[in-house]
Design an enzyme around this catalytic site. Structure first.
Site, mmCIF file in Angstrom:
data_model
loop_
_atom_site.group_PDB
_atom_site.id
_atom_site.type_symbol
_atom_site.label_atom_id
_atom_site.label_comp_id
_atom_site.label_asym_id
_atom_site.label_seq_id
_atom_site.Cartn_x
_atom_site.Cartn_y
_atom_site.Cartn_z
ATOM 1 N N HIS A 250 0.838 -1.410 -0.001
ATOM 2 C CA HIS A 250 0.310 0.277 0.397
ATOM 3 C C HIS A 250 1.097 1.222 -0.514
ATOM 4 O O HIS A 250 0.757 2.451 -1.193
ATOM 5 C CB HIS A 250 -1.034 0.503 1.344
HETATM 6 O O1 RIB Z 1 -5.494 0.772 3.659
HETATM 7 C C1 RIB Z 1 -3.703 0.624 3.806
HETATM 8 C C2 RIB Z 1 -3.250 1.551 4.740
HETATM 9 O O2 RIB Z 1 -3.960 1.079 6.361
HETATM 10 C C3 RIB Z 1 -2.354 1.448 5.303
HETATM 11 O O3 RIB Z 1 -1.482 2.400 4.769
HETATM 12 C C4 RIB Z 1 -1.475 0.657 6.617
HETATM 13 O O4 RIB Z 1 -0.302 1.038 6.577
HETATM 14 C C5 RIB Z 1 -2.739 0.876 7.277
HETATM 15 O O5 RIB Z 1 -2.063 2.225 7.693
#
Ligand code: RIB
Ligand code: CA
Length: 331
Positions: A250
């Protein structure tokens, strides 16, 4: 082609395993200069997140100002962090930690953002990969902030891809939907790097093993350990991720967008966040330009943002690997 000057960045984060990946990618990339790290609650408490940011920098031998920011959402009640995803310590339950002598910058994260933006008008990119309370507070402290920052790139939200904490909501936005709606409507150049693209980037644990073997350094060993824990969660949820024993990358995609925006397909339009009810945390992109809706909240004067809708995941993966293999760590 490299920019004439490096991208000057404040990294707003809730570290967090993929946050750690993103931070190390930024430190390894020659065109990114991390001016400061502002922390928030999310994957861990904000106290743990700030300690993790200091720790990750110390492991990598970098001295970067780290601040502690907001500890809870603006309106809704806070919740326990998801220890089953990132570990109770946010880094996959490290068996031990070396002592760190660096201290936090005493300013709040919001004050740090405001101070840096005022001192460097139009120069700083804010890369935000956690809930957006620090940006929201910074906007209250300095209403001119949208004109003082160069741009905001945030990991969060989703347009077409199903959510990861509800059928429609992504975790960072859902964690503080009121702050997120304020950030999406503030009027700065903003790019949303959401699940529409981050669910396309699956990074296998073997990649982190190769990186760790290449550097033989405590920073990349720690990242490898953390990712192995994190991959267990994603493997339990997604068959195609389990098949490669991997995880979604992500947060790193926010930095990859910064340095390689040509790897993404985007769509522009107004973005609002549902703050209540079953759709809480949903990011809604107005996908049809030129239509005037009769409902309040979609007035033509509302600022537009850019949403990432597609990505060349293979090229991102290759860029991540080649960047992490660079000689960015001191002995
Ligand atoms: O949905 C993914 C996000 O949520 C990323 O930033 C992960 O680190 C969590 O914070
Ligand atoms: Ca994060």
């Amino acid at each position: 082609m490299s920019p004439a000057l490096p991208h000057r960045v404040i990294f707003d984060t809730d570290p967090g395993v993929d946050d750690a990946m993103a931070l190390y990618f930024a430190l390894a990339h020659p065109d990114i200069q991390v001016l400061g790290i502002t922390t928030t609650f999310g994957n861990v408490t904000v106290q743990q997140g700030a300690a993790n940011a200091l720790y990750l920098c110390a492991l990598a031998g970098r001295q970067i100002p780290v601040t502690q920011g907001v500890a809870r959402p603006w309106v809704k009640p806070g919740e326990a962090p998801p220890a089953y995803i990132h570990g109770a310590d946010g880094l996959g339950n490290l068996p031990e930690r070396m002592a760190v002598k660096e201290q936090l910058d005493p300013r709040s994260s919001a004050q740090f953002i405001v101070d840096m933006a005022r001192a460097n008008p139009g120069q700083i990119t804010l890369v935000a990969v956690g809930p957006l309370g620090n940006l929201s507070l910074a906007l209250r402290l300095e209403p001119e902030l949208p004109r003082l920052l160069k741009q905001v790139i945030l990991m969060g939200g989703t347009v077409l891809e199903p959510g990861n904490v509800s059928p429609v909501a992504e975790a960072n936005i859902w964690n503080d939907p009121h702050a997120a709606d304020q950030v999406f409507t503030a009027g700065w150049p903003l790019t949303m790097v959401g699940l529409d693209v981050t669910h396309r980037l699956v990074l296998p644990v073997t990649l982190f093993e190769r990186i760790a073997q290449h550097h033989r350094h405590r920073a990349t060993d720690t990242l490898h350990h953390a990712v192995a824990f994190y991959a267990n969660f994603y493997g339990s949820r997604f068959e195609h991720v389990a098949a490669v024993h991997g995880c979604f990358g992500h947060d790193v995609l926010a930095f990859i967008y910064l340095v390689a925006p040509h790897l993404f397909q985007t769509k522009s339009g107004q973005i609002r966040v549902a703050t209540d009810g079953v759709a809480q945390g949903q990011t809604i992109l107005k996908r049809q330009a030129g239509i005037e809706y009769p409902q309040a909240g979609w007035e033509a004067a509302l600022p537009s943002s850019t949403a990432c809708m597609g990505v060349d995941a293979e090229a991102c993966s290759a860029l991540f690997e080649s960047t992490m293999m660079r000689p960015w760590l001191s002995a």
